[in-house]
Design an enzyme around this catalytic site. Structure first.
Site, PDB file in Angstrom:
ATOM      1  N   ASP A 227       0.856  -1.194   0.000  1.00 32.16           N
ATOM      2  CA  ASP A 227       0.000   0.000   0.000  1.00 32.16           C
ATOM      3  C   ASP A 227       0.882   1.231   0.000  1.00 32.16           C
ATOM      4  OD1 ASP A 227       0.141  -1.268   2.997  1.00 32.16           O
ATOM      5  OD2 ASP A 227       0.572   0.871   2.987  1.00 32.16           O
TER       6      ASP A 227
ATOM      7  N   ASP B 122       1.800   4.566   1.981  1.00 32.27           N
ATOM      8  CA  ASP B 122       1.681   5.022   3.361  1.00 32.27           C
ATOM      9  C   ASP B 122       0.857   6.325   3.413  1.00 32.27           C
ATOM     10  OD1 ASP B 122       2.479   4.075   5.952  1.00 32.27           O
ATOM     11  OD2 ASP B 122       3.645   5.906   6.174  1.00 32.27           O
TER      12      ASP B 122
END
Ligand SMILES: [Zn+2]
Length: 268
Positions: free
Chosen positions: A208, A210
């Site tokens: 992902d 951040d």
């Protein structure tokens, strides 16, 4: 039956099925038991020991992992080279989910974790300027690229204490410093490996963006786990191919990390 190994893998679940002739070994160490029983078996011609970093049932959060016991257990089985797959958040818009980063630097933002074996009977100061094995890194980058991974050769992993994720401000600060990825388990694992003169290579899978990255909305643990689960098969293949490509004899500096240093005890 395989009861010794020269390569160790500390990773998430899903790696057991890689190993032929797998043997479960329960080990005690001076630092307590490792995260779980150690599975030892073969990948091709190489003998490999596997420890699930968080335990099979994921019972150890990052700040409670028995890092010292895990590395000690691996070394006592004969392991000299360690591969450490893990999930990380990206601090850069250009490294999206699915990218593989093989970091060459590390920043420790943990607090309160025991980060040395040498805390009694005199000080031992190891060099940690280059925290990762240059030879393991090169093999991992080459193997990942030939397997079609979007691979980043180098970069800085910042390790946070967790278990919470970063605030946006923290994340922006990390990114502003030029750091690449953020995780919770890469330290003290890396320095403990160095203190035992082991090679240590991080295989960091971006799950992902951040919170501070423009594209990032912050993350939930469920999202990280789901993404990692989707990629487990790919990661397994990568780890297996990297294991087989690691050198039989070490020529990197990692094995000499303790040369000339008087140790307070013998290493296993
Ligand atoms: Zn090395």
């Amino acid at each position: 039956m395989v009861t010794r190994a020269d390569i160790g893998v500390i990773g998430g679940s899903g790696f057991y099925s890689l190993l032929d002739d797998a043997e479960q070994i329960e080990l005690a160490t001076p630092y307590g038991p490792p995260s779980d029983v150690v599975t030892v078996g073969r990948i091709g011609s190489r003998a490999v020991a596997f420890i699930p970093r968080h335990g099979r049932d994921h019972r150890f959060p990052p700040h409670r992992i028995p890092y010292r016991a895990n590395l000690w257990a691996l070394r006592s089985l004969g392991v000299r080279q360690v591969l450490a797959p893990s999930a990380v958040g990206s601090l850069r818009a250009e490294y999206g989910p699915g990218a593989l980063v093989i970091p060459d630097q590390l920043v420790d933002r943990t607090s309160g974790r025991i980060q040395t074996y040498y805390d009694t009977d005199g000080a031992v100061h190891v060099s940690f300027a280059d925290p990762y094995c240059p030879s393991g890194r090169a093999v991992a980058v080459r193997t990942a690229r030939s397997g079609g991974w979007e691979t980043v050769d180098g970069g800085t992993l910042v390790v946070i204490e967790g278990p919470r994720f970063s605030t946006r401000a923290e994340s922006q600060w990390f990114a502003g410093n030029g750091w690449s990825i953020v995780g919770m388990t890469g330290f003290p694992e890396a320095v403990l490996a160095r203190e035992l003169a082991l090679c240590y290579t991080s295989l960091s899978l971006v799950t992902d963006h951040d919170a501070g990255v423009e594209a990032g909305q912050g993350v939930t643990h469920d999202e990280v786990l789901e993404f990692f689960a989707q990629n487990v098969t790919r990661m397994r293949t990568l780890v297996a191919e990297t294991v087989e490509a690691l050198p039989e004899e070490r020529t990197c500096p990692c094995g000499s990390a303790l040369d000339g240093i008087k140790l307070p005890f013998e290493l296993p």
